[in-house]
Write an enzyme that holds these catalytic residues in place. Structure first.
Site, PDB file in Angstrom:
ATOM      1  N   HIS A 124      -8.312   4.181   6.031  1.00  0.00           N
ATOM      2  CA  HIS A 124      -7.716   3.285   5.159  1.00  0.00           C
ATOM      3  C   HIS A 124      -8.893   1.813   5.120  1.00  0.00           C
ATOM      4  O   HIS A 124      -9.500   1.916   4.402  1.00  0.00           O
ATOM      5  CB  HIS A 124      -6.692   2.570   5.903  1.00  0.00           C
ATOM      6  N   ASP A 130      -3.108  11.807   1.400  1.00  0.00           N
ATOM      7  CA  ASP A 130      -2.569  10.962   2.528  1.00  0.00           C
ATOM      8  C   ASP A 130      -0.690  11.387   2.503  1.00  0.00           C
ATOM      9  O   ASP A 130      -0.045  12.338   2.787  1.00  0.00           O
ATOM     10  CB  ASP A 130      -2.398   9.371   2.414  1.00  0.00           C
TER      11      ASP A 130
END
Length: 454
Positions: free
Chosen positions: A269, A320
């Site tokens: 991220h 994800d």
């Protein structure tokens, strides 16, 4: 030996025509020939297939279930997390396998050849261990055996409920391991991979600075030298604030001051970094694991893409939460996030290399490193991870050179990927996985059961 012939192909030196690729029985590329006569399996556009470097496959089954406004005045990642906790309380190992199988199939049909699975759902609801501590890890491996996808399995260590070392909360009990338990789990998960083809591999995933102690992070770093190490880092502002309050530094700053990230490390991220943190971390050679669709869906923030690129940083792409599995949309969403922030266009483009080409090349490089996998190019000796795209359509017909990737990424949608090979296994043909219908049927049966108990 298998032979693939492509009208056009992206090779390490650039675009080439009439390319013959030979694949050995071991799944590796044995020869690449340019200006070759047509032979074998004939395709239009042949690309190296990319690695999906970050996935939690079980979350695929909750896609679309978190879009209503909850009781809080403002919905955030943290309210979404509570929904996720309630959802996973109902998952059995059979469910984990059925969901992972569908998600892996969708990855393949989207053009990914490898699933890097950041796997933290280890135990029974309430936290009691299964008789086999690696029960759910074995289910991820079983899904890979069925789908044929390349797998890098990253069992996750999840020790605490916060940086202050508070106990795990009710929704986190299924994740928890002490350091000793994690060592046992990692060994057992690695043993499960021995039943898969030799391209499967293990890695280590300390969940986050919130969830592991500095001592446990050092342990994780020591466990599989040379294999990938992944950690969530600087995803949310409250996370940044919590780490800074407890350790006196922001997450990226603290990691750089206390550890030595290198290409073995993938930081997931990284949506909240200062300019200085971005430049310092980029210089280490660590990979930024970006998941733009999920980061958009969760409202995480925008990655410092231009600063990272200018500092020589490496990056790759993952799905994800698997709310939508689309390789081209991940790349497109990253570029569009930069355009919206900077009010510009063609942000990742370079002299002599278009936006789509720069994004695709970056994803190949970062993904291969993050997976610890010999892949990322159509080249002799690498795994035959390949993706064939149709040219006979309104998106790609007549396009040349980098225009092909630009059109695929910025004008393309589902259905353009026609064939996918993972370590030479020809799994997707004419846009469909070889076991598509049965995998979907098993997933629907799983969802039907979950609807009854939730």
């Amino acid at each position: 030996m298998a032979v693939i012939w492509a009208k056009h192909a992206l090779l390490p030196a650039g675009w080439s025509d009439s390319v013959r690729v030979e694949v050995g029985a071991d799944g590796r590329i044995t020869n690449v020939e340019i200006a070759a006569a047509p032979a074998g399996e004939q395709v239009g556009l042949l690309l190296p297939a990319m690695v999906n470097l970050h996935s939690h496959t079980f979350q695929r089954a909750m896609a679309g279930l978190s879009e209503a406004r909850g009781p809080q005045p403002r919905d955030t990642f943290w309210t979404w997390r509570q929904i996720m906790y309630r959802f996973l309380d109902h998952l059995t190992p059979d469910d984990v396998e059925a969901i992972a199988t569908l998600a892996q199939m969708e990855m393949l049909e989207a053009g990914f050849a490898t699933n890097v699975e950041f796997h933290y759902l280890h135990h029974r609801p309430g936290g009691a261990h299964y008789d086999n501590i690696a029960e759910t890890s074995e289910r991820i491996a079983a899904a890979a055996a069925r789908t044929g996808i390349g797998l890098t399995l990253l069992p996750a260590h999840y020790q605490f409920g916060g940086v202050d070392r508070r106990p795990l909360g009710p929704g986190q009990q299924r994740f928890g391991t002490t350091p000793d338990e994690f060592v046992t789990l990692l060994d057992a998960a690695e043993a499960a991979l021995r039943h898969l083809p030799p391209d499967a591999g293990i890695g280590v995933a300390p969940h986050s600075l919130r969830a592991v102690s500095p001592e446990a992070l050092a342990l994780c770093e020591s466990l599989r030298p040379g294999r990938p190490l992944h950690i969530h880092l600087a995803e949310q502002i409250p996370e940044v604030d919590e780490v800074q309050a407890a350790r006196g530094r922001r997450p990226v700053e603290w990691l750089l001051d206390n550890f030595s990230p290198d290409p073995r490390w993938t930081l997931i991220h990284l949506t909240h970094m200062t300019e200085d943190e971005t430049r310092r971390l980029a210089a280490t050679g660590a990979v930024a694991g970006l998941c733009p669709i999920t980061e958009s869906n969760l409202g995480d923030g925008i990655f410092n893409g231009t600063i990272w690129r200018d500092a020589g940083g490496r990056l790759g792409f993952g799905s994800d939460s698997n709310i939508r599995i689309s390789l081209i949309e991940e790349l497109r969403t990253l570029e569009y996030s930069q355009r919206l922030r900077d009010t510009g266009r063609a942000i990742f483009a370079e002299t002599g290399r278009s936006t789509g080409r720069a994004l695709y090349d970056a994803g190949l490089d970062g993904g291969a490193t993050a997976a610890g996998r010999e892949t990322g190019a159509i080249a002799t000796g690498l795994w035959a991870d390949l993706c064939a795209v149709s040219l006979d359509n309104a998106v790609l017909f007549g396009r040349k050179g980098d225009e092909r990737l630009d059109s695929l990424i910025f004008a393309g949608g589902d259905g353009l990927v026609r064939d996918v090979w993972a370590a030479g296994r020809h799994i997707v043909r004419d846009g469909r996985h070889s076991d598509h219908d049965r995998i979907v049927a098993d997933y629907l049966a799983c969802i039907g059961r979950l609807q009854e108990v939730m």
